[in-house]
Each structure stands twice: as C-alpha cells, then as structure tokens.
Design an enzyme around this catalytic site. Sequence first.
Site, PDB file in Angstrom:
ATOM      1  N   TYR A  67     -44.423 -58.163  54.944  1.00 13.19           N
ATOM      2  CA  TYR A  67     -43.737 -57.694  56.164  1.00 13.19           C
ATOM      3  C   TYR A  67     -44.465 -56.395  56.727  1.00 13.19           C
ATOM      4  CZ  TYR A  67     -40.152 -60.799  54.493  1.00 13.19           C
ATOM      5  OH  TYR A  67     -39.228 -61.829  54.106  1.00 13.19           O
ATOM      6  N   HIS A 113     -42.465 -63.944  63.549  1.00 10.42           N
ATOM      7  CA  HIS A 113     -42.307 -63.447  62.146  1.00 10.42           C
ATOM      8  C   HIS A 113     -43.333 -62.571  61.598  1.00 10.42           C
ATOM      9  CE1 HIS A 113     -38.760 -66.242  61.926  1.00 10.42           C
ATOM     10  NE2 HIS A 113     -39.402 -67.199  62.596  1.00 10.42           N
TER      11      HIS A 113
HETATM   12  C1  DQA Z   1     -38.882 -63.265  58.565  1.00 10.24           C
HETATM   13  C2  DQA Z   1     -39.146 -64.339  57.866  1.00 10.24           C
HETATM   14  C3  DQA Z   1     -37.846 -64.858  57.384  1.00 10.24           C
HETATM   15  O1  DQA Z   1     -37.811 -66.220  56.405  1.00 10.24           O
HETATM   16  C4  DQA Z   1     -37.002 -63.833  56.426  1.00 10.24           C
HETATM   17  O2  DQA Z   1     -35.847 -64.296  56.000  1.00 10.24           O
HETATM   18  C5  DQA Z   1     -37.088 -62.368  56.885  1.00 10.24           C
HETATM   19  C6  DQA Z   1     -38.246 -62.169  57.701  1.00 10.24           C
HETATM   20  C7  DQA Z   1     -40.340 -62.380  58.888  1.00 10.24           C
HETATM   21  O3  DQA Z   1     -40.443 -61.800  59.841  1.00 10.24           O
HETATM   22  O4  DQA Z   1     -41.473 -63.050  58.407  1.00 10.24           O
HETATM   23  O5  DQA Z   1     -36.348 -61.561  56.988  1.00 10.24           O
HETATM   24  O6  DQA Z   1     -38.454 -63.500  59.750  1.00 10.24           O
END
Ligand code: DQA
Length: 152
Positions: free
Chosen positions: A23, A100
């Site tokens: 992330y 994402h």
């Molecule tokens: C996310 C991907 C999702 O699967 C995960 O539950 C998140 C972060 C991302 O930004 O990569 O909380 O949305």
Amino acid sequence: MDKILLIHGANLNFLGKRNPELYGDLTLAELVNITKIEAEICNFEIVDYQSNHEGDIVDFLQVESLKSVGIIINPGAFSHYSYAIYDALLDTSLPTIEVHLSNIEKREVWRRKSVTAQACIGIICGKKELGYKEAIRILEDHLQSVRSTSIG
Ligand code: DQA
C-alpha cells in the site's frame, strides 16, 4: 470550482501503518493531499471522506454526489462484496474511477473481483499514489469529452 468526491473505505484510515509493500508508506492525509494538488491543477476541488462503515459511504454518496461532477473511490475490502456501494455509485450517474493502491489482480482469489468497479468507467490498480493522479486526469478527459459532445 467543480467538485470531485474522493472516498476511502474500510481500513484505509490506517495507511502508513499497513503493509508498505502493498500500500506504500503514505498516510491517508498525505494521499489525499497529493490528490488535491493534482486536482487543483485541473481546476477541481476535492471533497474527501473516509469511513469503515458501508452505510455511511452510501449516505455520503447520496448527499454529496448531488453537488459533484465525478468520483474517485477506493472502497478497500468493500470493493469485493458491497452491492450497496455498487448501487449507490450507479444511482449517482457520475463518472467514477476506482483506485486500488495494490494490484488486486495478483493477490488472493477473492480479491481479484471488484463488485463496485462494475459501476465505474475505469479501475486503476497497483500504482500506489500515482493511481490517484491518473484518476484525476482520466476524469478531466472524460468530462471534457462529454462537454464537447453536448455542445456539439
Ligand atoms: C485495497 C485493496 C483491497 O483488497 C483491500 O481490502 C484494501 C486496500 C487497495 O487499495 O489496494 O483495504 O483497496
């Protein structure tokens, strides 16, 4: 200035503490700030919101979409199962980009499908904060082309 909603779902208030390889190491506030700077260059004002509660995101969309021209949303885990957020996004009739930070297509099987992305004009995965800047530019291009078509 035209408003764009920037919405984050569950657990994204913990950015900066969550796995940085997936992330990135920015906090949510830093991520929002980067997006706001990019938006200002394109003459958009960002209205940002984060919630860990699905219904609160639906409530926010119902009220704030009436004053906005587009949406950028990272629903977090809600992406993978929230038909309520999917419906709320559709009901706004606004162009929406789902972002994402991680590449959900290369992760667990259950994460590879996004229900909410099906209400969006595009999805950007795995580009960390760059995905948000790209989303602003896609919305700008989209809104310009819609406007030029309607002017004829
Ligand atoms: C996310 C991907 C999702 O699967 C995960 O539950 C998140 C972060 C991302 O930004 O990569 O909380 O949305």
